[in-house]
Enzyme design. Structure first.
Site, PDB file in Angstrom:
ATOM      1  N   ASN A  76       0.822  -1.215   0.000  1.00 10.75           N
ATOM      2  CA  ASN A  76       0.000   0.000   0.000  1.00 10.75           C
ATOM      3  C   ASN A  76       0.857   1.267   0.000  1.00 10.75           C
ATOM      4  O   ASN A  76       0.385   2.344   0.379  1.00 10.75           O
ATOM      5  CB  ASN A  76      -0.942   0.006   1.196  1.00 10.75           C
ATOM      6  CG  ASN A  76      -1.916  -1.153   1.155  1.00 10.75           C
ATOM      7  OD1 ASN A  76      -2.366  -1.547   0.084  1.00 10.75           O
ATOM      8  ND2 ASN A  76      -2.226  -1.717   2.300  1.00 10.75           N
ATOM      9  N   SER A  82     -11.027  -1.151   2.438  1.00 15.34           N
ATOM     10  CA  SER A  82      -9.719  -1.790   2.277  1.00 15.34           C
ATOM     11  C   SER A  82      -9.745  -3.047   1.421  1.00 15.34           C
ATOM     12  O   SER A  82      -8.759  -3.391   0.798  1.00 15.34           O
ATOM     13  CB  SER A  82      -9.143  -2.126   3.653  1.00 15.34           C
ATOM     14  OG  SER A  82     -10.023  -2.961   4.376  1.00 15.34           O
ATOM     15  N   ASP A 125     -12.896   6.516   8.650  1.00 11.68           N
ATOM     16  CA  ASP A 125     -11.584   5.877   8.576  1.00 11.68           C
ATOM     17  C   ASP A 125     -11.056   6.131   7.171  1.00 11.68           C
ATOM     18  O   ASP A 125     -11.534   5.542   6.195  1.00 11.68           O
ATOM     19  CB  ASP A 125     -11.756   4.375   8.852  1.00 11.68           C
ATOM     20  CG  ASP A 125     -10.461   3.588   8.660  1.00 11.68           C
ATOM     21  OD1 ASP A 125      -9.558   4.066   7.954  1.00 11.68           O
ATOM     22  OD2 ASP A 125     -10.370   2.475   9.210  1.00 11.68           O
ATOM     23  N   HIS A 138     -13.404  -2.045   8.905  1.00 10.66           N
ATOM     24  CA  HIS A 138     -12.182  -2.757   9.277  1.00 10.66           C
ATOM     25  C   HIS A 138     -12.275  -3.347  10.690  1.00 10.66           C
ATOM     26  O   HIS A 138     -12.958  -2.803  11.556  1.00 10.66           O
ATOM     27  CB  HIS A 138     -11.007  -1.775   9.205  1.00 10.66           C
ATOM     28  CG  HIS A 138      -9.669  -2.434   9.286  1.00 10.66           C
ATOM     29  ND1 HIS A 138      -8.932  -2.469  10.435  1.00 10.66           N
ATOM     30  CD2 HIS A 138      -8.942  -3.093   8.341  1.00 10.66           C
ATOM     31  CE1 HIS A 138      -7.792  -3.108  10.195  1.00 10.66           C
ATOM     32  NE2 HIS A 138      -7.770  -3.493   8.934  1.00 10.66           N
ATOM     33  N   HIS A 180      -7.059   4.494   3.642  1.00  3.96           N
ATOM     34  CA  HIS A 180      -6.635   4.292   2.253  1.00  3.96           C
ATOM     35  C   HIS A 180      -6.851   5.522   1.371  1.00  3.96           C
ATOM     36  O   HIS A 180      -6.439   5.527   0.214  1.00  3.96           O
ATOM     37  CB  HIS A 180      -7.366   3.087   1.649  1.00  3.96           C
ATOM     38  CG  HIS A 180      -6.976   1.805   2.304  1.00  3.96           C
ATOM     39  ND1 HIS A 180      -5.885   1.072   1.903  1.00  3.96           N
ATOM     40  CD2 HIS A 180      -7.498   1.145   3.364  1.00  3.96           C
ATOM     41  CE1 HIS A 180      -5.759   0.018   2.679  1.00  3.96           C
ATOM     42  NE2 HIS A 180      -6.738   0.036   3.580  1.00  3.96           N
ATOM     43  N   LYS A 218       0.070   3.301   4.833  1.00  4.49           N
ATOM     44  CA  LYS A 218      -0.284   3.172   3.407  1.00  4.49           C
ATOM     45  C   LYS A 218       0.538   4.204   2.617  1.00  4.49           C
ATOM     46  O   LYS A 218       1.693   3.980   2.371  1.00  4.49           O
ATOM     47  CB  LYS A 218      -1.788   3.380   3.191  1.00  4.49           C
ATOM     48  CG  LYS A 218      -2.685   2.774   4.251  1.00  4.49           C
ATOM     49  CD  LYS A 218      -2.714   1.270   4.237  1.00  4.49           C
ATOM     50  CE  LYS A 218      -3.612   0.749   5.351  1.00  4.49           C
ATOM     51  NZ  LYS A 218      -3.321  -0.611   5.760  1.00  4.49           N
ATOM     52  N   GLU A 236     -15.803   4.131   5.918  1.00  4.53           N
ATOM     53  CA  GLU A 236     -14.416   4.285   5.455  1.00  4.53           C
ATOM     54  C   GLU A 236     -14.375   5.120   4.180  1.00  4.53           C
ATOM     55  O   GLU A 236     -15.253   4.987   3.328  1.00  4.53           O
ATOM     56  CB  GLU A 236     -13.796   2.907   5.194  1.00  4.53           C
ATOM     57  CG  GLU A 236     -13.568   2.153   6.493  1.00  4.53           C
ATOM     58  CD  GLU A 236     -12.978   0.764   6.313  1.00  4.53           C
ATOM     59  OE1 GLU A 236     -12.463   0.438   5.224  1.00  4.53           O
ATOM     60  OE2 GLU A 236     -13.044  -0.001   7.289  1.00  4.53           O
TER      61      GLU A 236
HETATM   62  N1  PMP Z   1      -8.323   0.856   8.819  1.00  8.20           N
HETATM   63  C1  PMP Z   1      -8.289   0.336   7.589  1.00  8.20           C
HETATM   64  C2  PMP Z   1      -9.409   0.614   6.660  1.00  8.20           C
HETATM   65  C3  PMP Z   1      -7.212  -0.459   7.188  1.00  8.20           C
HETATM   66  O1  PMP Z   1      -7.184  -1.001   5.971  1.00  8.20           O
HETATM   67  C4  PMP Z   1      -6.159  -0.689   8.092  1.00  8.20           C
HETATM   68  C5  PMP Z   1      -4.942  -1.526   7.690  1.00  8.20           C
HETATM   69  N2  PMP Z   1      -5.184  -2.629   6.954  1.00  8.20           N
HETATM   70  C6  PMP Z   1      -6.239  -0.148   9.362  1.00  8.20           C
HETATM   71  C7  PMP Z   1      -7.334   0.633   9.695  1.00  8.20           C
HETATM   72  C8  PMP Z   1      -5.169  -0.389  10.380  1.00  8.20           C
HETATM   73  O2  PMP Z   1      -4.037   0.348  10.039  1.00  8.20           O
HETATM   74  P1  PMP Z   1      -2.566  -0.101  10.432  1.00  8.20           P
HETATM   75  O3  PMP Z   1      -2.169  -1.253   9.546  1.00  8.20           O
HETATM   76  O4  PMP Z   1      -1.758   1.102  10.158  1.00  8.20           O
HETATM   77  O5  PMP Z   1      -2.567  -0.492  11.874  1.00  8.20           O
END
Ligand code: PMP
Length: 429
Positions: free
Chosen positions: A80, A215, A240, A166, A243, A274, A211
């Site tokens: 990412n 993701s 969130d 997530h 991304h 990311k 979001e």
């Molecule tokens: N929120 C979303 C939408 C994600 O995709 C991710 C990571 N996959 C996270 C939170 C968590 O982030 P991190 O990997 O930096 O802990």
């Protein structure tokens, strides 16, 4: 398969059966049974996890090859690192400078001894990026979601969230003890209905979680509609934007910019893992909310601060994003090119982001296909149950600004080569 194990040999082990069987195992049996599953998959070259990388996260990476015992170059379509900042000379230089001034770490949480002038400056820049009054930095994106949800929502609150949210968000809900309701992915009528009922039946705070870019699917929440619905029902909107930050919107400020709702989102969460290509997370919101969270988000208060080296990398990444807008432009061109290329190869693709899901039919062996791709020099992440439902298994292509058209052509060709036409599928091991 190994004989004489705690659970006996000869069974068709798979992850789904251990999760869903309802069978009761002792602690030792559970460990042994799961070990058998992973050993069996490994023997069949179908455990495509923990691949060992021996170079920077660029379009091409060196990956350990079990067969030869050597590192070999592969095209990376699983990172990412959207703008290709993980190996940027200016960023690396700034990290070196930070090491000279601040050393490598601090050894304490932000509220006590873990807050440097670098942390302060980055918080201010993140607030500016997200057009909020204030921002705070967490050890990871996961910790940011965990802390903000459990810190803000008390047990009288209601959380209404998108079904594709997530795990860090839903884990935050569990920690909060609040009541929660899921609405079907991106369904605004369903969200509104849940809010209407919540308002009628509840007098506590109501939060809505979505979001910016999802993701696993790469599609966006309609933030303009979501913000309007939240305003109508007096709900607090949590976005969130893990991304979207750095890549969505005209100048890359994020999904709020893309939907014209800057200043209308109550709380924005982002991550450094990311676009910024390091680790860490942040929350941007009003000064009151940030002040409150510094004392009520347990994953902030009881966790050591992010190393100044990482903070320096994110700070420098913000400089690069401003100075080199061509990176964002290149990423966007790559997204358009990859969509066209994959469609030409017969794949149905969706979304409009750097994440492109390639659905894999449930009866096609995704793990075998992942291994075949690996042997062809393509590093691609397969997303399987329980991260997604069994019927939702997929490859997830992550694009970077640094990919060339030739790289994307190679990806599409390789995928077409490993693809098994419908009707010829075998069942997964
Ligand atoms: N929120 C979303 C939408 C994600 O995709 C991710 C990571 N996959 C996270 C939170 C968590 O982030 P991190 O990997 O930096 O802990």
């Amino acid at each position: 398969m190994k004989e004489d194990t705690a659970c006996g040999g000869g069974e068709n082990f798979d992850l789904h059966s251990i999760m869903e069987s309802g069978r009761r195992f002792s602690f030792k049996e559970k460990m042994a049974y799961f070990r058998q599953i992973t050993d069996q998959l490994d023997e069949h070259h179908q455990l495509m996890y923990m691949r060992m990388i021996g170079s920077a996260a660029d379009r091409e990476v060196l990956v350990y090859d079990e067969e030869t015992g050597r590192m070999r170059p592969m095209l990376m379509f699983g990172s990412n690192n959207y703008l290709g900042l993980a190996n940027h000379p200016y960023i690396k230089e700034q990290v070196k400078k930070a090491a000279q001034q601040f050393g490598t770490g601090i050894g304490g949480p932000p509220l006590l001894n873990g807050y440097t002038s670098l942390h302060r400056r980055l918080e201010e820049r993140l607030a500016e990026l997200k057009k909020t009054e204030s921002a705070m930095i967490f050890a990871s994106g996961y910790a940011a979601n965990l802390g903000l949800v459990s810190g803000l929502a008390d047990k009288d609150a209601i959380l209404i969230y998108d079904a594709y949210s997530h795990a860090s968000f839903t884990d935050g809900i569990k920690l909060s003890g609040a009541k929660s309701f899921r609405f079907p992915h991106n369904s605004m009528p369903a969200l509104e209905e849940k809010l209407r009922i919540a308002r009628l039946t509840n007098h506590g705070d109501i939060f809505v979680g979505v979001e910016g870019i999802y993701s696993m699917d790469g599609d966006a929440a309609p933030l303009d509609e979501t913000a309007a619905i939240c305003e109508k029902y007096g709900a607090i909107l949590l976005v969130d934007d893990a991304h979207g930050t750095g890549v969505a919107g005209k100048t890359g400020r994020g999904s709020e910019e893309a939907f014209g709702v800057e200043g209308k989102v109550d709380v924005i969460m982002g991550t450094f893992s990311k676009t910024f290509a390091v680790t860490g997370g942040f929350v941007a919101a009003s000064a009151d909310i940030i002040n409150y969270l510094r004392f009520y988000a347990r994953s902030y208060m009881f966790s050591a601060t992010v190393s100044p080296l990482i903070i320096a990398a994110v700070d420098a990444a913000l400089d690069v994003m401003q100075r080199e807008p061509e990176r964002l432009e290149q990423l966007r061109q790559n997204i358009v090119y990859a969509h066209a290329c994959l469609e030409r190869s017969g794949f149905t693709v969706s979304g409009n982001s750097a994440i492109i899901p390639i659905p894999v039919p449930q009866n096609m062996n995704i793990r075998k296909a992942a291994y075949d791709l690996h042997r062809m020099g393509i590093f691609l992440n397969s997303i399987e149950y329980p991260a997604v439902p069994l019927s939702g298994q997929r490859f997830r292509v992550s694009l970077m600004a640094t990919h060339t058209r030739g790289d994307i052509d190679r990806l599409a060709e390789a995928l077409a080569e490993v693809w098994i036409p419908a009707g010829e599928h075998e069942h997964a091991v």
